[in-house]
Write an enzyme that holds these catalytic residues in place. Structure first.
Site, mmCIF file in Angstrom:
data_model
loop_
_atom_site.group_PDB
_atom_site.id
_atom_site.type_symbol
_atom_site.label_atom_id
_atom_site.label_comp_id
_atom_site.label_asym_id
_atom_site.label_seq_id
_atom_site.Cartn_x
_atom_site.Cartn_y
_atom_site.Cartn_z
ATOM 1 N N LYS A 111 0.846 -1.205 0.000
ATOM 2 C CA LYS A 111 0.000 0.000 0.000
ATOM 3 C C LYS A 111 0.881 1.255 0.000
ATOM 4 O O LYS A 111 0.561 2.242 -0.655
ATOM 5 C CB LYS A 111 -0.935 -0.003 1.215
ATOM 6 C CG LYS A 111 -1.906 -1.174 1.205
ATOM 7 C CD LYS A 111 -3.342 -0.731 1.125
ATOM 8 C CE LYS A 111 -4.301 -1.826 0.709
ATOM 9 N NZ LYS A 111 -4.560 -2.836 1.737
ATOM 10 N N LYS A 194 -3.451 -10.394 -7.565
ATOM 11 C CA LYS A 194 -4.606 -11.236 -7.267
ATOM 12 C C LYS A 194 -5.875 -10.503 -7.691
ATOM 13 O O LYS A 194 -5.859 -9.292 -7.855
ATOM 14 C CB LYS A 194 -4.650 -11.549 -5.775
ATOM 15 C CG LYS A 194 -5.032 -10.358 -4.897
ATOM 16 C CD LYS A 194 -5.333 -10.812 -3.489
ATOM 17 C CE LYS A 194 -5.974 -9.717 -2.658
ATOM 18 N NZ LYS A 194 -7.347 -9.349 -3.010
ATOM 19 N N LYS A 197 -11.342 -6.546 -5.147
ATOM 20 C CA LYS A 197 -12.560 -5.761 -5.312
ATOM 21 C C LYS A 197 -12.237 -4.339 -5.709
ATOM 22 O O LYS A 197 -12.918 -3.730 -6.513
ATOM 23 C CB LYS A 197 -13.310 -5.695 -3.979
ATOM 24 C CG LYS A 197 -14.265 -6.817 -3.757
ATOM 25 C CD LYS A 197 -14.999 -6.582 -2.452
ATOM 26 C CE LYS A 197 -14.398 -7.386 -1.336
ATOM 27 N NZ LYS A 197 -13.612 -6.667 -0.365
#
Ligand code: ATP
Ligand code: MG
Length: 332
Positions: A111, A194, A197
């Site tokens: 992040k 991966k 969402k």
């Protein structure tokens, strides 16, 4: 009976990775364990979700839990923020989380790489909140995908440090669950990370996607010019397409394309058409239930209300005991 806990962030629609990596086990486990499944709205705040979207997505995730077969008669389904005791336990556990270990966490580093200076402290302490989610019900088993493995180890550490410091054997140490197999990581269609969402939506197959959307996304998946030698090692993006096929197609279908790959006669266009067809068949029953439930807001609200009541009763018991252990109940 052992206790199970898991959650999903209301940051968008559920995708195949959420389903195969975690949620499919929610359904398998609900008849054999004392299960708590929640919608992780506090966790969604770390990526600054606006209020209207947060509400809509929370409702959506709850609908999707029901659509995949989570049964509110068997499992407790709740919205995380309806149980504020979790936030209190998060505060206590923060005293047992070291800054250095939080900074070393892989998801945090990832992040930081993406967000740079806009990084907030909530993201750093994400694993602590996750530990609070688990320990508030003293859960033993946590069905999650591979990306959560490190967070789970951290939850064990915080629990152990708490026990050690207060010289109690209070929290049991939770373990990640995937039916005795290693945790799953469903790749995105972009061949890079991966399925997620909160990515651009092109690399994930959502449980609510219709046939046309599935076909479009699978057709757009990255491939190469094809193998040039028999039994050539597959590049990652081709490996990913085979991975998805193994998840939703029959063994005969997978074997057919494996053989075609190995003798260099494979046609990726045909493989993608087949994968899209099988994917649609796999997802269609879930999609139909999602669409049905979207029209039944009263049911969804009732599930959330009943679930919050049950989850709070369990959480309040833990918090009272933890306050006693810590010594916060003087003069009460
Ligand atoms: P976001 O991008 O907002 O973080 P996400 O897709 O990563 O969304 P989470 O809500 O963070 O989903 O995770 C919910 C559960 O789904 C977790 O148990 C996580 O391990 C699992 N999961 C998420 N993505 C995958 C994936 N691609 N493969 C397997 N499991 C996954
Ligand atoms: Mg995630």
């Amino acid at each position: 009976m052992e206790t199970v806990l898991s959650g999903i962030r209301p940051t968008g629609k559920l995708h195949l990775g959420n389903y195969l990596g975690a949620a499919i086990n929610f359904v398998k486990m609900q008849s054999h364990y004392n299960c708590y499944y929640f919608i992780a709205d506090y966790h969604a705040l770390t990526t600054h979700t606006k209020a209207a979207l947060l509400q809509e997505s929370s409702m959506n995730v709850l609908i999707e839990y029901l659509a995949i077969g989570v049964d509110p008669e068997k499992a407790t389904i709740y919205i995380q923020s309806h149980v504020p005791e979790i936030a209190e336990l998060y505060l206590f556990l923060n005293m047992f989380a070291y800054k250095g270990e939080l900074e070393k966490c892989v998801t945090f580093k990832e992040k930081v790489r993406k967000a740079g200076q806009t990084m907030n402290a909530g993201l750093l302490t994400y694993p602590v909140l996750m530990a609070a989610d688990i320990l508030i019900h003293k859960a033993n088993q946590v069905p999650v995908g591979e990306d959560q493995m490190q967070h789970l180890e951290m939850a064990r550490n915080f629990a152990q440090r708490f026990n050690h410091y207060y010289e109690v054997d209070y929290f049991s140490l939770p373990t990640a669950f995937n039916n005795g197999e290693s945790l799953l990581r469903v790749p995105g269609l972009d061949g890079l990370g991966k399925m997620s969402k909160s990515d651009d939506g092109k690399s994930a197959i959502f449980l609510v996607d219709d046939e046309a959307a599935i076909l479009k996304k699978i057709k757009g998946a990255k491939t190469d010019a094809g193998p040039t030698e028999p039994h050539q090692i597959k590049p990652i993006e081709i490996e990913n397409i085979f991975f998805l096929m193994k998840m939703v197609s029959t063994t005969e279908t997978v074997d057919f394309f494996e053989e075609a790959y190995n003798n260099c006669s494979i046609r990726y266009g045909d493989m993608k058409m087949q994968l899209a067809k099988d994917m649609n068949q796999y997802i269609a029953p879930i999609r139909e239930k999602i669409l049905d439930l979207q029209a039944n807001e009263a049911l969804v609200r009732k599930v959330a209300r009943d679930g919050a009541e049950k989850a709070r009763a369990s959480a309040q018991k833990t918090i009272k005991e933890v306050r006693d252990i810590i010594g916060l109940n003087s003069l009460r």
